[in-house]
Design an enzyme around this catalytic site. Structure first.
Site, PDB file in Angstrom:
ATOM      1  N   GLY A 183      -5.315   6.059 -16.253  1.00 17.86           N
ATOM      2  CA  GLY A 183      -4.127   6.895 -16.278  1.00 17.86           C
ATOM      3  C   GLY A 183      -4.233   7.996 -15.237  1.00 17.86           C
ATOM      4  N   CYS A 184      -3.111   8.586 -14.872  1.00 15.65           N
ATOM      5  CA  CYS A 184      -3.110   9.608 -13.826  1.00 15.65           C
ATOM      6  C   CYS A 184      -3.812  10.885 -14.282  1.00 15.65           C
ATOM      7  CB  CYS A 184      -1.683   9.898 -13.368  1.00 15.65           C
ATOM      8  SG  CYS A 184      -0.494  10.220 -14.701  1.00 15.65           S
ATOM      9  N   TYR A 185      -3.444  11.414 -15.444  1.00 13.00           N
ATOM     10  CA  TYR A 185      -4.111  12.615 -15.952  1.00 13.00           C
ATOM     11  C   TYR A 185      -5.604  12.369 -16.185  1.00 13.00           C
ATOM     12  CZ  TYR A 185       0.510  14.741 -16.998  1.00 13.00           C
ATOM     13  OH  TYR A 185       1.769  15.279 -16.929  1.00 13.00           O
ATOM     14  N   PRO A 186      -5.998  11.256 -16.834  1.00 15.30           N
ATOM     15  CA  PRO A 186      -7.426  11.015 -17.016  1.00 15.30           C
ATOM     16  C   PRO A 186      -8.199  10.906 -15.709  1.00 15.30           C
ATOM     17  CG  PRO A 186      -6.188   9.692 -18.572  1.00 15.30           C
ATOM     18  CD  PRO A 186      -5.189  10.296 -17.623  1.00 15.30           C
ATOM     19  N   THR A 187      -7.567  10.421 -14.643  1.00 16.70           N
ATOM     20  CA  THR A 187      -8.268  10.353 -13.367  1.00 16.70           C
ATOM     21  C   THR A 187      -8.719  11.738 -12.930  1.00 16.70           C
ATOM     22  OG1 THR A 187      -7.109   8.349 -12.667  1.00 16.70           O
ATOM     23  CG2 THR A 187      -8.041   9.737 -10.924  1.00 16.70           C
TER      24      THR A 187
END
Length: 311
Positions: free
Chosen positions: A115-119
């Site tokens: 996911g973008c936030y987890p990256t």
């Protein structure tokens, strides 16, 4: 020898950006379905099983259906949904965040795109937890702001459509965002982080922040130690940059931000070093989605992992 690729969900934002990054690539040929065939189960099944690589840009349930339909012994899948991000049978598609992860992706049949936030969160936190410089049992918080393109057609309409008046939108107020398990599992944390996401009037871009009160954290390293550890972990990465120069006066996410597949990391300390702000900047559609999928595809295909990326 060229490899065939089928993008299931090619008409969505992520699929379109993946196709754009693959345009002109002689190593790949795209399997395309006519508009009237996209929802035809037989045509879709054939495309899934004829392809060397499948990239799924679908909601979770539809992604699971597509995986179940793919019975070919050679088709390899990259899934951009949330469906398999903490499934141990799937390689987590963040090549840089953990030692050995690139090799696991290279040999995997199934890869789950992060996911973008987890990256942003994992890029900052996971290496530091693994190095023992910040504790695995700390109650971390994540403050993040993103461009609205990751929210799908409905949110894009709310921000771009007639009468749009949203400047800032905070959400996931029930503290049950679907990215939280992914953050906790892949950072090996004892507790789920408190995640406070928001969207602003910018099409793309993302800033993810993890504040650290080092003075209160048992056995935490200094700000300099954290910065040095991240710089060493990502040394030589063509995609991830750890900024070790003097702290900037500000970090800006522009309303007309250009596409990028980079991940930029900062360790910013208070004058006495007692407090730190870990900051990640990335494009939610780049390293946070489409760029990561293309990077994973390159790794799986044994190619230069930066081919087609915007760095």
């Amino acid at each position: 020898m060229t490899k065939s690729i089928f993008i299931d969900g090619a008409a969505g934002t992520t699929g379109l950006e993946i196709a754009d990054r693959l345009s002109g690539r002689a190593e790949f040929t795209l399997i395309l379905l006519d508009d009237d065939k996209r929802k035809d189960p037989a045509a879709k099944r054939e495309a899934l099983n004829d392809a060397d690589f499948v990239i799924l840009c679908l909601p979770d349930d539809a992604a699971k259906e597509a995986v179940a339909m793919t019975t070919s012994s050679y088709t390899r899948i990259i899934d951009a949904s949330t469906a398999y991000r903490i499934d141990p049978d799937w390689a987590y598609g963040f090549a840089e965040y953990r030692i050995g992860q690139r090799d696991r992706i290279a040999s995997a049949r199934w890869v789950s795109n992060p996911g973008c936030y987890p990256t942003g969160f994992l890029g900052l936190v996971a290496p530091l937890v693994a190095a023992g410089l910040i504790p695995a049992d700390w109650p971390y918080t994540v403050n993040a702001v993103s461009g609205y393109s990751g929210g799908g057609k409905a949110l894009i309409q709310r921000l771009e459509g007639e009468g749009a008046d949203i400047g800032f939108r905070t959400y996931s107020l029930d503290l049950a965002h679907k990215h939280v398990p992914e953050m906790q599992v892949h950072a090996s944390l004892a507790h789920a982080p408190i995640f406070a996401p928001a969207v602003v009037r910018a099409f793309r871009g993302m800033i993810v922040e993890v504040p650290l009160p080092l003075f209160a954290m048992p056995k935490a390293g200094s700000a300099d130690a954290l910065r040095a550890a991240l710089a060493a972990h990502y040394a030589g990465s063509p995609v991830v940059t750890v900024h070790t120069e003097a702290a900037p006066s500000e970090l800006l996410m522009h309303a007309d931000q250009a596409p990028s597949d980079r991940l930029d990391l900062y360790v910013l300390a208070s004058p006495d070093g007692a407090q730190v702000r870990l900051l990640a900047m990335l494009d939610n559609l780049g390293k946070g989605a489409s760029g990561a999928a293309v990077q994973n595809l390159n790794i799986m295909a044994g190619l230069d992992e930066t081919a087609g990326l915007r760095l």
